[in-house]
Design a protein around this motif. Sequence first.
Motif, PDB file in Angstrom:
ATOM      1  N   SER A  54       0.933  -1.377   0.044  1.00 30.81           N
ATOM      2  CA  SER A  54       0.056   0.185   0.063  1.00 30.81           C
ATOM      3  C   SER A  54       0.847   1.393   0.271  1.00 30.81           C
ATOM      4  CB  SER A  54      -0.909  -0.070   1.222  1.00 30.81           C
ATOM      5  OG  SER A  54      -1.859  -0.894   1.216  1.00 30.81           O
ATOM      6  N   ILE A  55       1.904   1.278   0.849  1.00 27.97           N
ATOM      7  CA  ILE A  55       2.778   2.361   0.870  1.00 27.97           C
ATOM      8  C   ILE A  55       3.495   2.478  -0.488  1.00 27.97           C
ATOM      9  CG2 ILE A  55       4.983   3.259   1.928  1.00 27.97           C
ATOM     10  CD1 ILE A  55       4.157   1.946   4.586  1.00 27.97           C
ATOM     11  N   MET A  56       4.039   1.548  -1.275  1.00 28.11           N
ATOM     12  CA  MET A  56       4.448   1.724  -2.291  1.00 28.11           C
ATOM     13  C   MET A  56       3.610   2.192  -3.294  1.00 28.11           C
ATOM     14  SD  MET A  56       6.437  -1.145  -4.541  1.00 28.11           S
ATOM     15  CE  MET A  56       5.080  -1.961  -5.012  1.00 28.11           C
ATOM     16  N   ILE A  57       2.459   1.589  -3.541  1.00 28.18           N
ATOM     17  CA  ILE A  57       1.532   2.276  -4.299  1.00 28.18           C
ATOM     18  C   ILE A  57       1.059   3.475  -4.074  1.00 28.18           C
ATOM     19  CG2 ILE A  57      -0.788   1.871  -5.514  1.00 28.18           C
ATOM     20  CD1 ILE A  57      -0.395  -1.152  -5.137  1.00 28.18           C
ATOM     21  N   TYR A  58       0.856   4.008  -3.047  1.00 31.44           N
ATOM     22  CA  TYR A  58       0.311   5.387  -2.788  1.00 31.44           C
ATOM     23  C   TYR A  58       1.607   6.227  -2.995  1.00 31.44           C
ATOM     24  CZ  TYR A  58      -3.111   3.234   0.500  1.00 31.44           C
ATOM     25  OH  TYR A  58      -4.191   2.738   0.997  1.00 31.44           O
ATOM     26  N   SER A  59       2.743   5.977  -2.812  1.00 31.55           N
ATOM     27  CA  SER A  59       3.749   6.747  -3.130  1.00 31.55           C
ATOM     28  C   SER A  59       4.236   7.202  -4.413  1.00 31.55           C
ATOM     29  CB  SER A  59       5.175   6.218  -2.517  1.00 31.55           C
ATOM     30  OG  SER A  59       5.009   5.931  -1.072  1.00 31.55           O
ATOM     31  N   ILE A  60       4.023   6.005  -5.334  1.00 38.64           N
ATOM     32  CA  ILE A  60       3.937   6.028  -6.819  1.00 38.64           C
ATOM     33  C   ILE A  60       2.694   6.878  -7.285  1.00 38.64           C
ATOM     34  CG2 ILE A  60       3.764   4.676  -9.102  1.00 38.64           C
ATOM     35  CD1 ILE A  60       4.930   2.482  -7.631  1.00 38.64           C
ATOM     36  N   ALA A  61       1.593   6.609  -6.896  1.00 33.92           N
ATOM     37  CA  ALA A  61       0.367   7.515  -7.199  1.00 33.92           C
ATOM     38  C   ALA A  61       0.792   8.970  -6.963  1.00 33.92           C
ATOM     39  CB  ALA A  61      -0.872   6.923  -6.260  1.00 33.92           C
ATOM     40  N   PHE A  62       1.187   9.187  -5.728  1.00 32.20           N
ATOM     41  CA  PHE A  62       1.656  10.479  -5.522  1.00 32.20           C
ATOM     42  C   PHE A  62       2.525  11.478  -6.191  1.00 32.20           C
ATOM     43  CE2 PHE A  62       4.482  13.305  -3.044  1.00 32.20           C
ATOM     44  CZ  PHE A  62       3.849  14.649  -3.063  1.00 32.20           C
ATOM     45  N   LEU A  63       3.697  10.518  -6.731  1.00 30.99           N
ATOM     46  CA  LEU A  63       4.635  11.384  -7.519  1.00 30.99           C
ATOM     47  C   LEU A  63       4.343  11.448  -8.946  1.00 30.99           C
ATOM     48  CD1 LEU A  63       7.917   9.425  -6.205  1.00 30.99           C
ATOM     49  CD2 LEU A  63       7.126  11.601  -5.884  1.00 30.99           C
ATOM     50  N   LEU A  64       3.722  10.455  -9.384  1.00 28.39           N
ATOM     51  CA  LEU A  64       3.218  10.332 -10.998  1.00 28.39           C
ATOM     52  C   LEU A  64       2.041  11.289 -10.904  1.00 28.39           C
ATOM     53  CD1 LEU A  64       3.730   6.737 -11.956  1.00 28.39           C
ATOM     54  CD2 LEU A  64       5.211   8.516 -12.240  1.00 28.39           C
ATOM     55  N   GLY A  65       1.186  11.180  -9.882  1.00 26.45           N
ATOM     56  CA  GLY A  65      -0.067  11.922  -9.923  1.00 26.45           C
ATOM     57  C   GLY A  65      -0.054  13.380  -9.864  1.00 26.45           C
ATOM     58  N   THR A  66       0.841  13.822  -8.994  1.00 22.74           N
ATOM     59  CA  THR A  66       1.102  15.156  -8.762  1.00 22.74           C
ATOM     60  C   THR A  66       1.946  15.868 -10.010  1.00 22.74           C
ATOM     61  OG1 THR A  66       2.875  14.731  -7.432  1.00 22.74           O
ATOM     62  CG2 THR A  66       1.208  15.361  -6.324  1.00 22.74           C
ATOM     63  N   ILE A  67       2.682  15.116 -10.556  1.00 17.43           N
ATOM     64  CA  ILE A  67       3.861  15.728 -11.787  1.00 17.43           C
ATOM     65  C   ILE A  67       2.955  15.493 -13.077  1.00 17.43           C
ATOM     66  CG2 ILE A  67       5.460  15.197 -13.219  1.00 17.43           C
ATOM     67  CD1 ILE A  67       7.019  14.015 -10.757  1.00 17.43           C
ATOM     68  N   GLY A  68       2.069  14.479 -13.188  1.00 18.94           N
ATOM     69  CA  GLY A  68       1.301  14.262 -14.588  1.00 18.94           C
ATOM     70  C   GLY A  68       0.164  15.068 -14.604  1.00 18.94           C
ATOM     71  N   ASN A  69      -0.634  15.301 -13.436  1.00 18.46           N
ATOM     72  CA  ASN A  69      -1.756  16.057 -13.581  1.00 18.46           C
ATOM     73  C   ASN A  69      -1.349  17.573 -13.383  1.00 18.46           C
ATOM     74  OD1 ASN A  69      -4.098  14.179 -13.215  1.00 18.46           O
ATOM     75  ND2 ASN A  69      -3.188  13.508 -11.561  1.00 18.46           N
ATOM     76  N   GLY A  70      -0.356  17.767 -12.656  1.00 22.38           N
ATOM     77  CA  GLY A  70       0.023  19.180 -12.693  1.00 22.38           C
ATOM     78  C   GLY A  70       0.520  19.555 -13.975  1.00 22.38           C
ATOM     79  N   LEU A  71       1.059  18.741 -14.931  1.00 22.31           N
ATOM     80  CA  LEU A  71       1.421  19.149 -16.277  1.00 22.31           C
ATOM     81  C   LEU A  71       0.148  19.094 -17.164  1.00 22.31           C
ATOM     82  CD1 LEU A  71       4.237  16.589 -17.397  1.00 22.31           C
ATOM     83  CD2 LEU A  71       4.491  19.072 -17.504  1.00 22.31           C
ATOM     84  N   VAL A  72      -0.735  18.389 -16.827  1.00 19.86           N
ATOM     85  CA  VAL A  72      -2.091  18.758 -17.845  1.00 19.86           C
ATOM     86  C   VAL A  72      -2.701  20.009 -17.367  1.00 19.86           C
ATOM     87  CG1 VAL A  72      -4.414  17.787 -17.969  1.00 19.86           C
ATOM     88  CG2 VAL A  72      -2.400  16.153 -17.819  1.00 19.86           C
ATOM     89  N   ILE A  73      -2.846  20.429 -16.035  1.00 26.98           N
ATOM     90  CA  ILE A  73      -3.234  21.552 -15.456  1.00 26.98           C
ATOM     91  C   ILE A  73      -2.754  22.633 -16.272  1.00 26.98           C
ATOM     92  CG2 ILE A  73      -3.737  23.325 -13.493  1.00 26.98           C
ATOM     93  CD1 ILE A  73      -4.094  20.606 -11.983  1.00 26.98           C
ATOM     94  N   TRP A  74      -1.068  22.707 -16.105  1.00 28.66           N
ATOM     95  CA  TRP A  74      -0.536  23.772 -16.712  1.00 28.66           C
ATOM     96  C   TRP A  74      -0.756  23.803 -18.307  1.00 28.66           C
ATOM     97  CZ3 TRP A  74       4.395  22.999 -19.803  1.00 28.66           C
ATOM     98  CH2 TRP A  74       5.066  24.358 -20.319  1.00 28.66           C
ATOM     99  N   ILE A  75      -0.798  22.668 -19.100  1.00 32.27           N
ATOM    100  CA  ILE A  75      -0.898  22.742 -20.367  1.00 32.27           C
ATOM    101  C   ILE A  75      -2.469  23.084 -20.802  1.00 32.27           C
ATOM    102  CG2 ILE A  75      -0.967  21.387 -22.307  1.00 32.27           C
ATOM    103  CD1 ILE A  75       1.550  19.839 -21.321  1.00 32.27           C
ATOM    104  N   ALA A  76      -3.216  22.385 -20.136  1.00 33.03           N
ATOM    105  CA  ALA A  76      -4.763  22.587 -20.699  1.00 33.03           C
ATOM    106  C   ALA A  76      -5.229  24.099 -20.107  1.00 33.03           C
ATOM    107  CB  ALA A  76      -5.594  21.591 -20.091  1.00 33.03           C
ATOM    108  N   GLY A  77      -4.714  24.328 -18.940  1.00 30.93           N
ATOM    109  CA  GLY A  77      -5.240  25.595 -18.479  1.00 30.93           C
ATOM    110  C   GLY A  77      -4.541  26.779 -18.803  1.00 30.93           C
TER     111      GLY A  77
END
Length: 376
Positions: A54-77
């Motif tokens: 659980s810790i490993m998956i949460y950590s991966i989701a945090f790193l990839l999610g904040t970076i990936g969705n941050g990029l989408v917000i920056w580009i789309a917005g």
Amino acid sequence: MCHFFFFTVSPIMESSTPTLYSSASPLIYWEEHEDELSIEEMPSELEATLRYLSIMIYSIAFLLGTIGNGLVIWIAGFRMKRTVNTVWFLNLAIADFIFTFFLPLSIAYTALGFNWPFGTLLCKLNSTVAFLNLFASVFLLTIISADRCVSVVRPVWSQNHRTPRLASIIALFIWLASLFLCSPYLAFRDTIRDDETNVTHCYNNYAFSDNFNDMEVVALRSMRHQIMISVRFLFGFLLPFGLILVFYSLMALKLRRSHLAWSRRPFKVMASVVVAFFLCWFPYHILSVLEVIMHQWENKTLNIAVLIGSPLATSLAFFNSCLNPFLYVFLGRDFKESLRRSILSAFESAFSEEPGKTNDSRLKSRSLTDQEFQFT
């Protein structure tokens, strides 16, 4: 009368009693029947494996999610022209980004042996944000599917009325509805201190009471628990999934009957996002329903299945929040060529409108006869 207390390793599962975990003792659940107490132990190796996974998956989701969705917000917005598609994808990214931004709290909670040191307010906010993400995401996916359906089935109306302003208004109502549906967690989520183990639990206090022996309190807790699960399953899964199936069925029927050479790229991107969402959240919803059944029906096999499955299902649901940016890039038009140029162009190819779906005045001025000839 049987009192049942269930303890799970999921930080957001709907158990109405505190999560019980101690690094020195195995994760356990127990049944109390009159004066008898039976205890089943989960093997310590399995317990540790589930916690570390659980810790490993949460950590991966945090790193990839904040970076990936941050990029989408920056580009789309900020980097792309405002269109209906960019409005949809921007709001999806915001929902996922907010959730993944709070994931370090769940990571710390799990790593500390389910000891919550962050106070009651963050306990409430952490769960509220998780279900805000669930409702906002599934409502957005439903509206996006409806938008796709209207574009295929009623192309003339879509050409004249499908605007970024209308999409933004709809998105605002989606956020308000999502806030309304997740607001009970602000009230019910609470913390309780276990003085024996010196651990603070973050749990759902449906009866607003820490009395786990009074029968009226237990009955109230159970009733509210069932209502919360039912509402979330109905509005967060069953109804949206049914509507999405209807929308895509109508699209498929229209395309087959009309023999249209429709652009497959936007359809493929959105269909993949929808499928990924429901595949990731389906086990979580099923286990939530099984948890309610478990409280009414004594079955040790079911209890163990829910106990083991809960952290895995929650991890899968959490992981969904980091998948969308990768689907946009890999399924976008000319992926390899786009990556050679820039990540920006890769996202642009995923978010771009279908050919013939712009709001250009020339298209709006075309006659009804010409439009119907093209799409029928």
